[in-house]
Motif scaffolding. Structure first.
Motif, PDB file in Angstrom:
ATOM      1  N   ILE A 157       0.849  -1.193   0.000  1.00 39.82           N
ATOM      2  CA  ILE A 157       0.000   0.000   0.000  1.00 39.82           C
ATOM      3  C   ILE A 157       0.885   1.243   0.000  1.00 39.82           C
ATOM      4  O   ILE A 157       1.752   1.385   0.853  1.00 39.82           O
TER       5      ILE A 157
ATOM      6  N   ALA B 279       0.893   5.453  -0.005  1.00 43.96           N
ATOM      7  CA  ALA B 279       0.131   6.676   0.239  1.00 43.96           C
ATOM      8  C   ALA B 279       1.158   7.769   0.509  1.00 43.96           C
ATOM      9  O   ALA B 279       1.396   8.165   1.644  1.00 43.96           O
TER      10      ALA B 279
ATOM     11  N   ILE C 101      -3.252   8.962   3.890  1.00 41.58           N
ATOM     12  CA  ILE C 101      -4.583   8.448   3.528  1.00 41.58           C
ATOM     13  C   ILE C 101      -5.620   9.492   3.941  1.00 41.58           C
ATOM     14  O   ILE C 101      -5.743   9.797   5.120  1.00 41.58           O
TER      15      ILE C 101
ATOM     16  N   ARG D 244     -10.412   1.446   2.065  1.00 39.67           N
ATOM     17  CA  ARG D 244     -10.015   2.833   2.300  1.00 39.67           C
ATOM     18  C   ARG D 244      -8.562   3.086   1.874  1.00 39.67           C
ATOM     19  O   ARG D 244      -8.273   4.048   1.163  1.00 39.67           O
ATOM     20  N   GLN D 245      -7.665   2.192   2.251  1.00 38.97           N
ATOM     21  CA  GLN D 245      -6.245   2.402   1.922  1.00 38.97           C
ATOM     22  C   GLN D 245      -5.949   2.147   0.450  1.00 38.97           C
ATOM     23  O   GLN D 245      -4.885   2.485  -0.037  1.00 38.97           O
ATOM     24  N   GLN D 246      -6.900   1.557  -0.260  1.00 37.43           N
ATOM     25  CA  GLN D 246      -6.701   1.318  -1.701  1.00 37.43           C
ATOM     26  C   GLN D 246      -7.434   2.327  -2.570  1.00 37.43           C
ATOM     27  O   GLN D 246      -7.589   2.121  -3.767  1.00 37.43           O
TER      28      GLN D 246
END
Ligand code: MTE
Ligand code: MO
Length: 202
Positions: free
Chosen positions: A18, A20, A24, A132-134
């Motif tokens: 992941i 960011a 995020i 959410r994190q994607q």
């Protein structure tokens, strides 16, 4: 569908890493809108519910990060970018699309790649809404471009006449990022110099 080969310089990874780079962001999906603007005749906006109720495209395609990991067998589902962009009335001399995100991340893509038949605003991965994190609620997915062009927490699609750097392009990453041409860094050989404008595409 036949399995896609592994592009040159890539390795199959077991799980997503992941990323960011700018954190995020908080997303309130009830007020979130996807805006199409820039070099268009009229600005259009979509709510999440509007996108979800549009015709969906679904396919199984791998994901390729330029830092060499690829993920096999990802089931993508979403809405054709063409169908989202066309109601805005793209002006014929448009050559680039900039994806703008809630966190401030940006990614430019040539218009012919952004409006390719397989290019989608992805709303689901493996049958579930984006985590959410994607990138919930939406991220573009263009199967033949490296993953950094799949800008998470998308909020705006800007049509442009002229190229501008996005987040990673400022650090030397390639303008187009075609996986099969190994366009990792600016100056890597590729076909991006042969540029198309919207008016000559169809
Ligand atoms: N908003 C935003 N989108 C982003 C990034 C990011 O840092 N911020 N990283 C990009 C990169 S380099 C990759 S490889 C993919 C990673 O997707 P993942 O975080 O779902 O694994 O997201 C892309 N989209
Ligand atoms: Mo990446």
């Amino acid at each position: 569908m036949e399995e896609e080969p592994l592009p040159s310089g890539q390795v199959w990874g077991r799980r997503w890493i992941i990323y960011a780079a700018l954190g995020i962001p908080q997303v309130d999906v009830s007020s979130w809108k996807l805006t199409v603007d820039g070099n268009v005749r009229n600005v259009v906006e979509y709510s999440y519910d509007e996108l979800i109720s549009m015709e969906h495209v679904s396919y199984r395609r791998p994901f390729h990060c330029v830092t060499n990991w690829s993920i096999k067998d990802v089931i993508w589902e979403g809405v054709s970018i063409r169908k989202v962009v066309e109601p805005a009335g793209v002006i014929e001399d448009s050559r680039w699309v900039m994806f703008h995100c809630l966190d401030g991340y940006t990614a430019p893509v040539p218009i012919e790649d952004a409006l390719h038949q397989d290019s989608i605003i992805a709303l689901k991965i493996n049958g579930l809404p984006l985590a959410r994190q994607q990138g919930f609620p939406a991220r573009p997915f263009i199967p033949h471009l490296y993953g950094w062009k799949s800008a998470k927490w998308l909020r705006r699609i800007e049509l442009m006449k002229d190229y501008k750097d996005g987040y990673w392009e400022m650090y030397g990453y390639h303008e187009r990022g075609n996986v099969w041409e190994e366009e990792r860094f600016k100056g890597d050989e590729g076909r991006h110099r042969k540029r198309t404008s919207y008016g000559t595409m169809w």
